[in-house]
Motif scaffolding. Sequence first.
Motif, PDB file in Angstrom:
ATOM      1  N   VAL A  15     -19.341 -27.724   2.965  1.00 50.04           N
ATOM      2  CA  VAL A  15     -19.493 -28.143   4.265  1.00 50.04           C
ATOM      3  C   VAL A  15     -20.874 -28.947   4.198  1.00 50.04           C
ATOM      4  N   ALA A  16     -21.746 -28.544   3.427  1.00 54.57           N
ATOM      5  CA  ALA A  16     -23.014 -29.459   3.396  1.00 54.57           C
ATOM      6  C   ALA A  16     -22.778 -30.985   3.039  1.00 54.57           C
ATOM      7  N   ALA A  17     -21.659 -31.398   1.890  1.00 50.17           N
ATOM      8  CA  ALA A  17     -21.496 -32.455   1.387  1.00 50.17           C
ATOM      9  C   ALA A  17     -20.615 -33.084   2.633  1.00 50.17           C
ATOM     10  N   LEU A  18     -19.545 -32.501   3.211  1.00 46.23           N
ATOM     11  CA  LEU A  18     -19.091 -32.989   4.423  1.00 46.23           C
ATOM     12  C   LEU A  18     -19.972 -33.463   5.282  1.00 46.23           C
ATOM     13  N   ARG A  19     -20.831 -32.579   5.823  1.00 47.35           N
ATOM     14  CA  ARG A  19     -21.740 -32.999   6.917  1.00 47.35           C
ATOM     15  C   ARG A  19     -22.650 -34.303   6.528  1.00 47.35           C
ATOM     16  N   GLU A  69     -25.151 -43.544  17.196  1.00 46.10           N
ATOM     17  CA  GLU A  69     -24.639 -43.835  15.791  1.00 46.10           C
ATOM     18  C   GLU A  69     -26.112 -43.823  14.840  1.00 46.10           C
ATOM     19  N   LEU A  70     -27.394 -43.924  15.906  1.00 46.07           N
ATOM     20  CA  LEU A  70     -28.602 -43.863  15.217  1.00 46.07           C
ATOM     21  C   LEU A  70     -29.752 -42.232  15.560  1.00 46.07           C
ATOM     22  N   LEU A  80     -22.034 -41.873   7.225  1.00 53.37           N
ATOM     23  CA  LEU A  80     -21.173 -42.910   7.727  1.00 53.37           C
ATOM     24  C   LEU A  80     -21.580 -43.381   9.378  1.00 53.37           C
ATOM     25  N   MET A  81     -21.951 -42.585  10.259  1.00 53.94           N
ATOM     26  CA  MET A  81     -22.417 -42.488  11.145  1.00 53.94           C
ATOM     27  C   MET A  81     -23.719 -43.608  11.572  1.00 53.94           C
ATOM     28  N   PHE A  82     -24.778 -42.987  10.885  1.00 52.77           N
ATOM     29  CA  PHE A  82     -26.049 -43.377  10.882  1.00 52.77           C
ATOM     30  C   PHE A  82     -26.129 -44.836  10.317  1.00 52.77           C
TER      31      PHE A  82
END
Length: 97
Positions: free
Chosen positions: A19-23, A87-88, A29-31
């Motif tokens: 879960v931590a790796a996915l988060r 995104e930021l 990706l978003m940032f």
Amino acid sequence: LVAPHVPVAAPGELPRTVVAALRFCLFKLMFMSGVVKLQSRCPTWTNLTALHYHYATQCLPTPYAFYAHQLPNFVQKASVAGTFVIELVLPFLFLLP
């Protein structure tokens, strides 16, 4: 070959490391999508005018793209600003427990 015994979570529940790796991957990706827009120093992003061109030049425009292109400038600039917030700023929520 025998795999080492690793304690697993309850059935249907992912281990905390997964879960931590996915988060973290979602955060990155978003940032980084937002960071790239700023680091490109493209005046359309810094002047919040990127959507003035996007609707007319996208590869596969939707039927609604024509109408979105006709929106007032302040709506399109607000949409670009919203993109930067999404995104930021919001990706940091992925890092919360």
